[in-house]
Design a protein around this motif. Structure first.
Motif, PDB file in Angstrom:
ATOM      1  N   ASN A 106      -6.844  33.369   4.775  1.00 46.09           N
ATOM      2  CA  ASN A 106      -6.447  32.573   3.616  1.00 46.09           C
ATOM      3  C   ASN A 106      -7.650  31.741   3.185  1.00 46.09           C
ATOM      4  N   TYR A 107      -8.244  32.097   2.040  1.00 46.92           N
ATOM      5  CA  TYR A 107      -9.475  31.446   1.589  1.00 46.92           C
ATOM      6  C   TYR A 107      -9.226  30.196   0.756  1.00 46.92           C
ATOM      7  N   THR A 108      -7.960  29.847   0.531  1.00 50.22           N
ATOM      8  CA  THR A 108      -7.663  28.705  -0.336  1.00 50.22           C
ATOM      9  C   THR A 108      -7.508  27.395   0.419  1.00 50.22           C
ATOM     10  N   VAL A 109      -7.514  27.444   1.743  1.00 47.87           N
ATOM     11  CA  VAL A 109      -7.394  26.222   2.547  1.00 47.87           C
ATOM     12  C   VAL A 109      -8.400  26.268   3.692  1.00 47.87           C
ATOM     13  N   ASN A 122     -10.072  31.790  -5.135  1.00 48.05           N
ATOM     14  CA  ASN A 122      -9.843  30.391  -5.493  1.00 48.05           C
ATOM     15  C   ASN A 122      -9.932  30.171  -6.997  1.00 48.05           C
ATOM     16  N   GLN A 164      -7.288  29.955  -9.063  1.00 49.35           N
ATOM     17  CA  GLN A 164      -6.191  29.164  -9.602  1.00 49.35           C
ATOM     18  C   GLN A 164      -6.609  27.690  -9.699  1.00 49.35           C
ATOM     19  N   PRO A 223      -5.581  24.620  -8.849  1.00 51.56           N
ATOM     20  CA  PRO A 223      -5.719  23.653  -7.763  1.00 51.56           C
ATOM     21  C   PRO A 223      -6.908  23.909  -6.849  1.00 51.56           C
ATOM     22  N   HIS A 224      -7.403  25.137  -6.828  1.00 46.01           N
ATOM     23  CA  HIS A 224      -8.437  25.511  -5.868  1.00 46.01           C
ATOM     24  C   HIS A 224      -9.812  25.728  -6.492  1.00 46.01           C
ATOM     25  N   ARG A 225      -9.954  25.579  -7.786  1.00 44.11           N
ATOM     26  CA  ARG A 225     -11.180  25.964  -8.472  1.00 44.11           C
ATOM     27  C   ARG A 225     -12.433  25.221  -7.992  1.00 44.11           C
ATOM     28  N   ARG A 256     -13.235  24.600  -5.101  1.00 45.51           N
ATOM     29  CA  ARG A 256     -13.697  25.303  -3.900  1.00 45.51           C
ATOM     30  C   ARG A 256     -14.607  26.473  -4.260  1.00 45.51           C
TER      31      ARG A 256
END
Length: 461
Positions: A5-8, A296, A298, A300-302, A304
């Motif tokens: 999971n690369y978003t966290v 990333n 989306q 909320p994650h941009r 990153r």
């Protein structure tokens, strides 16, 4: 679908977790190529000469490999949420495209081999060896392309470790087979062809087995869908053209160097092959950054996505400071180990003495170009590549003809590697504007995402 999971989590840890297995596979590939040079370098100068002439031709098949695997990696990462059914349709489309491109391109290259023989003025006694080697490598390139596509699919799914261990195993097998075919059976260049054919085919089969066992790939009715080729347009085509430019540039590089004799061509070929292998870690890091960015996108994650490039670039600089110094310091022992012919060995060492330290700039430059290609900026990377190679050809040709010394050509290559550092900051500012500043992502979609969506390929599949 499961995987990383690369978003966290820690960006640096995720980059390392993705890049290290890929880098391991890349380093094993470097060892494989060095082993090939070693085995060929201890046969005859004619064999080494053919191996050097083949370098430009090899980039034709590499162009397909890189274009397809980067397209698949990006497309799979962006469509990951769609599940196994969407992945299966995408994978079948990409594998079919890869097979068709590899067969057509290989056939064209084989038909044009006599023209290459004439252009390089290959001696009559060496021409048959060159023709057979080119034909054999084009045939072996078909399973190599398919293996690369299947490995890229695994990485796009977040299974970089499985793909990398597959590459490691196949590289070990390749080295072993080359040793058996060349050193024991005396097959010379044919041994490399047979080894590549066997190892690539097995690598493809292993990747397919992993996809089936992990239930990523489903057996279902195939339905043609144009949307699955959008990634080829926005990622694959610029990458393909970029590597075609590398083919053209190395094509003229060899023509520039051939003015100074077969020994110089052989030595330059070994030095340039070492350089080609040295850029692989930079490509790997750029590929890992691309995976992070595409996971990333989306809102909320941009931020990153921007942070991924910044941290990855720092890692690239640190790594290439070591690589450049090590190659420069150990250039003579390295070339002496690889090449038996004294004249070719001395020329390879002279090339590395001029160019090696410039890898400090060349490596991060490759990292940045790969990041651009996988973040919707492939045509910008293509333009930068074109300028880079065109200046080397024009300046190198002019300097060598003016002073009649090949070392000026080497100096031009080193200078362009250093100049390549100049576009890091503008690109970083662009990423910050696109991914960090509120005005760039408050709507939750970027220009390149909008383009993909308009073409029927949403990043939220």
């Amino acid at each position: 679908m499961q995987g990383i999971n690369y978003t966290v989590g820690s960006i640096q840890r995720l980059l390392l977790r993705t890049a290290v297995p890929m880098l391991l596979a890349s380093l094993v590939n470097v060892i494989t190529q060095l082993a090939n040079v070693f085995f060929m370098g201890h046969t005859s100068q004619s064999v080494l000469y053919v191996l050097s002439l083949y370098i430009p031709v090899s980039f034709v098949m590499i162009a397909i490999i890189e274009a397809m695997q980067l397209s698949v990696q990006v497309a799979v990462a962006r469509s990951r949420a769609g599940g196994s059914r969407v992945f299966t349709q995408l994978f079948v489309h990409m594998m079919g495209s890869a097979a068709l491109l590899a067969i057509l391109t290989g056939g064209i290259v084989m038909l044009l081999t006599p023209a290459l023989t004439w252009f390089y003025a290959v001696p009559a006694d060496i021409a048959p060896m060159f023709t057979l080697y080119v034909g054999g490598m084009m045939i072996a390139g078909v399973p190599a392309v398919l293996a690369a596509v299947s490995g890229a699919a695994l990485r796009g799914l977040g299974r970089a470790q499985a793909a990398s261990w597959n590459s490691v195993g196949m590289a070990v097998l390749n080295i072993s087979l080359v040793y058996v075919f060349v050193s024991m059976f005396g097959l010379d260049l044919k041994g490399i062809v047979y080894a590549n054919m066997i190892s690539s085919t097995l690598s493809l089969l292993i990747s397919l087995i992993i996809l089936f066992v992990r239930k990523e790939f489903l057996m279902e009715h195939f339905a043609f869908a144009k949307k699955h080729f959008v990634a080829l347009r926005h990622v694959g085509i610029p990458v393909f053209i970029s590597y075609c430019m590398i083919f053209l540039s190395t094509f003229f590089f060899n023509k520039i160097v051939s003015h100074f004799g077969e020994g110089t061509v052989a030595g330059f070929g070994v030095g340039y092959r070492i350089q080609t292998m040295a850029i692989l870690p930079g490509i790997v890091i750029g590929s890992a950054i691309g995976i992070m960015i595409n996971h990333n996108l989306q809102s909320p994650h941009r931020p990153r996505a921007y942070a991924s490039y910044r941290q990855g670039l720092l890692q690239s600089f640190a790594l290439y400071a070591i690589i450049a110094i090590v190659i420069w310091v150990w250039r003579e022992p390295l070339t002496a180990f690889l090449i038996e012919d004294a004249a070719s060995r001395a020329e390879a060492a002279r090339y590395l003495s001029v160019v090696a330290l410039s890898y400090i700039g060349m490596g991060p430059m490759m990292t940045t170009l790969l990041t651009m290609e996988q973040s919707g900026r492939g045509y910008q990377a293509l333009f930068l590549n074109a300028v880079y190679f065109l200046l080397i050809i024009l300046l190198g040709w002019g300097m060598t003809r003016l002073f009649n010394q090949v070392i000026y050509f080497y100096g031009v290559i080193a200078g362009m590697n250093v100049i390549g550092i100049s576009f890091f900051l503008p690109f970083m500012r662009r990423l910050r504007r696109d991914y960090v500043e509120p005005s760039a992502y408050e709507s939750g979609i970027t220009e390149e995402e909008s383009t993909l969506t308009n073409q029927g390929y949403s990043t939220q599949i």
